[in-house]
Design a protein around this motif. Structure first.
Motif, short mmCIF file in Angstrom:
data_model
loop_
_atom_site.label_atom_id
_atom_site.label_comp_id
_atom_site.label_asym_id
_atom_site.label_seq_id
_atom_site.Cartn_x
_atom_site.Cartn_y
_atom_site.Cartn_z
N TYR A 136 20.45 -62.47 -3.95
CA TYR A 136 19.45 -62.70 -2.93
C TYR A 136 19.57 -61.56 -1.78
CZ TYR A 136 15.96 -64.68 0.18
OH TYR A 136 14.78 -64.81 1.16
N SER B 110 18.66 -60.71 2.10
CA SER B 110 18.25 -61.44 3.19
C SER B 110 17.61 -60.29 4.19
CB SER B 110 19.07 -62.44 3.88
OG SER B 110 20.27 -61.82 4.30
N LYS B 111 17.43 -60.62 5.47
CA LYS B 111 17.20 -59.75 6.54
C LYS B 111 18.29 -58.98 6.93
CE LYS B 111 12.57 -60.04 7.42
NZ LYS B 111 11.62 -59.04 7.38
N GLN C 142 10.29 -50.68 -2.67
CA GLN C 142 10.47 -52.30 -3.57
C GLN C 142 11.60 -52.16 -4.60
OE1 GLN C 142 6.77 -53.96 -4.92
NE2 GLN C 142 8.12 -56.08 -5.54
N ALA D 15 12.43 -57.63 -3.11
CA ALA D 15 12.46 -57.23 -1.78
C ALA D 15 11.95 -56.08 -1.48
CB ALA D 15 13.99 -57.41 -1.63
N VAL E 170 15.45 -54.47 5.75
CA VAL E 170 14.82 -55.30 4.93
C VAL E 170 13.44 -55.89 5.56
CG1 VAL E 170 14.83 -57.39 3.69
CG2 VAL E 170 16.99 -56.18 3.81
N GLU F 205 11.13 -57.38 3.54
CA GLU F 205 10.56 -58.57 2.96
C GLU F 205 11.88 -59.05 2.09
OE1 GLU F 205 7.02 -58.52 0.62
OE2 GLU F 205 5.89 -57.29 2.02
N GLU F 206 12.41 -60.24 2.15
CA GLU F 206 13.57 -60.82 1.72
C GLU F 206 13.19 -61.06 0.18
OE1 GLU F 206 14.51 -64.06 3.72
OE2 GLU F 206 15.78 -62.95 5.58
N GLY F 207 14.05 -61.18 -0.82
CA GLY F 207 13.90 -61.64 -2.06
C GLY F 207 14.77 -61.38 -2.93
#
Length: 219
Positions: free
Chosen positions: A38, A40-41, A107, A111, A150, A152-154
Protein backbone atom coordinates in the motif's frame (compact mmCIF):
# COMPACT_ATOMS: atom_id res chain seq x y z
CA UNK A 1 10.06 9.15 -24.31
CA UNK A 2 11.17 5.50 -24.29
CA UNK A 3 9.15 2.60 -22.88
CA UNK A 4 8.46 3.15 -19.18
CA UNK A 5 8.85 0.30 -16.73
CA UNK A 6 8.93 -0.27 -12.98
CA UNK A 7 11.97 -2.49 -12.47
CA UNK A 8 11.36 -2.95 -8.74
CA UNK A 9 9.71 -1.47 -5.68
CA UNK A 10 11.75 -1.36 -2.47
CA UNK A 11 11.18 -0.42 1.15
CA UNK A 12 13.29 -0.32 4.29
CA UNK A 13 13.37 0.61 7.94
CA UNK A 14 16.18 2.41 9.78
CA UNK A 15 19.17 0.30 10.74
CA UNK A 16 22.76 0.93 11.72
CA UNK A 17 24.96 1.93 8.78
CA UNK A 18 28.74 1.83 9.34
CA UNK A 19 31.50 3.14 7.08
CA UNK A 20 35.07 4.23 7.90
CA UNK A 21 34.39 3.97 11.61
CA UNK A 22 31.26 6.12 11.49
CA UNK A 23 27.91 4.61 12.44
CA UNK A 24 24.47 6.16 12.11
CA UNK A 25 20.89 5.05 11.63
CA UNK A 26 19.58 5.12 8.08
CA UNK A 27 16.89 3.48 5.96
CA UNK A 28 18.92 3.77 2.75
CA UNK A 29 19.37 -0.03 2.65
CA UNK A 30 16.09 -1.28 1.22
CA UNK A 31 14.68 -4.67 0.17
CA UNK A 32 12.65 -5.53 -2.90
CA UNK A 33 8.89 -5.85 -2.39
CA UNK A 34 7.67 -9.23 -3.59
CA UNK A 35 3.90 -8.72 -3.38
CA UNK A 36 1.25 -6.04 -3.18
CA UNK A 37 2.07 -3.01 -1.04
CA UNK A 38 0.00 0.00 0.00
CA UNK A 39 1.19 3.49 -0.89
CA UNK A 40 -0.01 6.24 1.44
CA UNK A 41 0.49 9.99 1.24
CA UNK A 42 3.86 9.71 2.98
CA UNK A 43 5.37 6.34 2.05
CA UNK A 44 5.03 2.76 0.92
CA UNK A 45 3.92 0.41 3.68
CA UNK A 46 7.07 -0.88 5.40
CA UNK A 47 9.18 2.15 4.45
CA UNK A 48 10.50 4.61 7.04
CA UNK A 49 13.10 7.34 7.43
CA UNK A 50 15.63 7.80 10.23
CA UNK A 51 16.27 11.51 9.56
CA UNK A 52 12.87 13.16 9.45
CA UNK A 53 14.40 16.62 9.07
CA UNK A 54 15.91 15.97 5.64
CA UNK A 55 13.90 12.94 4.50
CA UNK A 56 10.27 11.93 4.38
CA UNK A 57 7.08 13.96 4.27
CA UNK A 58 4.49 14.41 1.50
CA UNK A 59 6.91 15.96 -1.01
CA UNK A 60 9.43 13.13 -0.47
CA UNK A 61 6.97 10.27 -0.19
CA UNK A 62 8.55 8.24 -2.99
CA UNK A 63 12.15 8.32 -4.19
CA UNK A 64 12.75 7.15 -7.76
CA UNK A 65 16.02 6.32 -9.48
CA UNK A 66 16.64 5.43 -13.15
CA UNK A 67 18.05 1.93 -13.61
CA UNK A 68 20.01 3.17 -16.65
CA UNK A 69 22.47 4.94 -14.35
CA UNK A 70 23.55 1.74 -12.62
CA UNK A 71 25.55 0.60 -15.67
CA UNK A 72 27.18 4.04 -15.92
CA UNK A 73 28.25 4.06 -12.28
CA UNK A 74 29.53 0.48 -12.33
CA UNK A 75 31.58 1.06 -15.48
CA UNK A 76 32.89 4.46 -14.40
CA UNK A 77 33.76 3.47 -10.84
CA UNK A 78 34.65 -0.19 -11.50
CA UNK A 79 32.34 -1.33 -8.70
CA UNK A 80 29.42 -3.73 -8.45
CA UNK A 81 26.48 -1.93 -6.90
CA UNK A 82 23.83 -3.73 -4.86
CA UNK A 83 20.15 -3.49 -5.70
CA UNK A 84 18.64 -0.22 -4.52
CA UNK A 85 22.14 1.17 -3.97
CA UNK A 86 20.75 4.70 -3.77
CA UNK A 87 17.94 3.98 -1.34
CA UNK A 88 15.22 4.43 -3.93
CA UNK A 89 11.66 3.14 -3.57
CA UNK A 90 11.09 2.92 -7.32
CA UNK A 91 13.79 1.76 -9.70
CA UNK A 92 12.51 2.86 -13.11
CA UNK A 93 13.43 2.30 -16.75
CA UNK A 94 12.82 4.94 -19.42
CA UNK A 95 12.39 7.83 -16.99
CA UNK A 96 15.74 9.55 -16.52
CA UNK A 97 16.12 13.08 -15.24
CA UNK A 98 15.98 14.32 -18.84
CA UNK A 99 12.68 12.51 -19.43
CA UNK A 100 10.62 13.71 -16.46
CA UNK A 101 9.36 17.18 -15.64
CA UNK A 102 8.24 18.83 -12.45
CA UNK A 103 4.49 18.26 -12.41
CA UNK A 104 4.42 15.01 -14.39
CA UNK A 105 1.62 12.78 -13.07
CA UNK A 106 1.83 8.99 -13.25
CA UNK A 107 -0.47 6.17 -12.24
CA UNK A 108 1.20 3.16 -10.68
CA UNK A 109 -1.24 0.44 -9.75
CA UNK A 110 -4.00 2.00 -7.69
CA UNK A 111 -1.96 5.08 -6.75
CA UNK A 112 -1.28 8.37 -8.53
CA UNK A 113 2.06 10.18 -8.17
CA UNK A 114 3.44 13.58 -9.19
CA UNK A 115 7.09 14.50 -9.75
CA UNK A 116 7.94 17.44 -7.50
CA UNK A 117 11.72 17.80 -6.99
CA UNK A 118 15.17 16.31 -7.62
CA UNK A 119 16.76 14.15 -5.00
CA UNK A 120 19.44 16.17 -3.21
CA UNK A 121 22.27 13.71 -2.49
CA UNK A 122 23.72 13.31 1.01
CA UNK A 123 26.71 11.53 2.50
CA UNK A 124 24.74 8.37 3.27
CA UNK A 125 25.07 7.41 -0.40
CA UNK A 126 28.83 7.22 0.06
CA UNK A 127 28.38 5.14 3.20
CA UNK A 128 26.00 2.78 1.37
CA UNK A 129 28.19 2.32 -1.73
CA UNK A 130 31.65 2.76 -0.23
CA UNK A 131 32.48 5.46 -2.81
CA UNK A 132 33.78 8.46 -0.81
CA UNK A 133 33.00 11.24 -3.31
CA UNK A 134 29.61 10.07 -4.51
CA UNK A 135 27.81 13.28 -3.51
CA UNK A 136 30.08 15.32 -5.78
CA UNK A 137 29.69 12.78 -8.60
CA UNK A 138 25.91 12.91 -8.26
CA UNK A 139 25.96 16.67 -8.59
CA UNK A 140 28.47 16.68 -11.44
CA UNK A 141 26.48 14.20 -13.54
CA UNK A 142 22.98 15.21 -12.49
CA UNK A 143 22.19 11.51 -12.02
CA UNK A 144 20.37 12.22 -8.78
CA UNK A 145 16.98 10.60 -9.15
CA UNK A 146 13.89 12.48 -8.00
CA UNK A 147 11.00 12.58 -5.54
CA UNK A 148 7.29 12.18 -6.14
CA UNK A 149 4.32 13.16 -4.00
CA UNK A 150 1.26 10.93 -3.72
CA UNK A 151 -1.92 12.48 -5.13
CA UNK A 152 -4.03 9.35 -4.66
CA UNK A 153 -3.25 6.53 -2.25
CA UNK A 154 -3.71 2.93 -3.29
CA UNK A 155 -2.43 -0.64 -3.53
CA UNK A 156 0.49 -1.29 -5.84
CA UNK A 157 1.52 -4.71 -7.15
CA UNK A 158 5.17 -5.74 -7.27
CA UNK A 159 5.21 -5.37 -11.09
CA UNK A 160 2.72 -2.58 -11.78
CA UNK A 161 1.97 -0.85 -15.04
CA UNK A 162 3.26 2.71 -15.12
CA UNK A 163 1.08 5.18 -17.02
CA UNK A 164 1.72 8.86 -17.74
CA UNK A 165 -1.55 10.66 -16.99
CA UNK A 166 -0.47 14.26 -17.45
CA UNK A 167 2.67 15.97 -18.66
CA UNK A 168 3.88 18.71 -16.34
CA UNK A 169 4.61 22.24 -17.54
CA UNK A 170 7.69 22.67 -15.39
CA UNK A 171 11.38 22.20 -16.07
CA UNK A 172 12.87 18.74 -16.39
CA UNK A 173 14.66 17.31 -13.37
CA UNK A 174 17.90 17.60 -15.37
CA UNK A 175 17.26 21.32 -15.92
CA UNK A 176 16.51 21.88 -12.25
CA UNK A 177 19.68 19.99 -11.28
CA UNK A 178 21.68 22.21 -13.63
CA UNK A 179 20.36 25.30 -11.84
CA UNK A 180 21.00 23.84 -8.39
CA UNK A 181 24.51 22.54 -8.99
CA UNK A 182 25.99 24.44 -11.95
CA UNK A 183 24.05 27.64 -12.67
CA UNK A 184 22.92 29.00 -9.31
CA UNK A 185 23.07 32.61 -10.51
CA UNK A 186 20.41 32.03 -13.18
CA UNK A 187 17.67 34.26 -11.81
CA UNK A 188 15.16 33.62 -14.59
CA UNK A 189 15.39 29.85 -14.14
CA UNK A 190 15.03 30.19 -10.38
CA UNK A 191 11.96 32.39 -10.78
CA UNK A 192 10.43 29.78 -13.07
CA UNK A 193 10.92 27.03 -10.49
CA UNK A 194 9.72 29.25 -7.63
CA UNK A 195 6.56 30.05 -9.57
CA UNK A 196 5.78 26.42 -10.36
CA UNK A 197 3.11 25.28 -7.89
CA UNK A 198 3.87 21.63 -8.69
CA UNK A 199 7.41 22.01 -7.35
CA UNK A 200 8.04 20.98 -3.76
CA UNK A 201 7.58 23.76 -1.23
CA UNK A 202 11.02 23.23 0.31
CA UNK A 203 12.69 23.53 -3.12
CA UNK A 204 10.83 26.75 -3.92
CA UNK A 205 11.62 28.19 -0.50
CA UNK A 206 15.32 27.34 -0.79
CA UNK A 207 15.57 28.98 -4.20
CA UNK A 208 13.55 32.01 -3.08
CA UNK A 209 16.02 32.61 -0.25
CA UNK A 210 18.97 32.18 -2.59
CA UNK A 211 17.40 34.55 -5.13
CA UNK A 212 16.86 37.13 -2.39
CA UNK A 213 20.54 36.94 -1.47
CA UNK A 214 21.47 37.35 -5.13
CA UNK A 215 19.25 40.43 -5.43
CA UNK A 216 20.93 41.91 -2.35
CA UNK A 217 24.40 41.06 -3.69
CA UNK A 218 25.03 38.70 -0.79
CA UNK A 219 25.54 35.51 -2.80
Amino acid sequence: MTQMEVVRISVGRPQALTHNGQTLDSAISKRRVEGRVYLSKVNFEGDEQADLVHHGGPDKAVCAYPVEHYAYWEETLAVKLPENAFGENLTLRGLTERDVRIGDIYQIGGAVLQVCQPRIPCGKISMRTGVPNFVKLFKDTGYTGYYLRVLEEGDVDANPELVLLERGQGMTIAEVNHVLFHDDANRDAMRRIIGDEAAAGSLREMLAKHLERLEKGEA
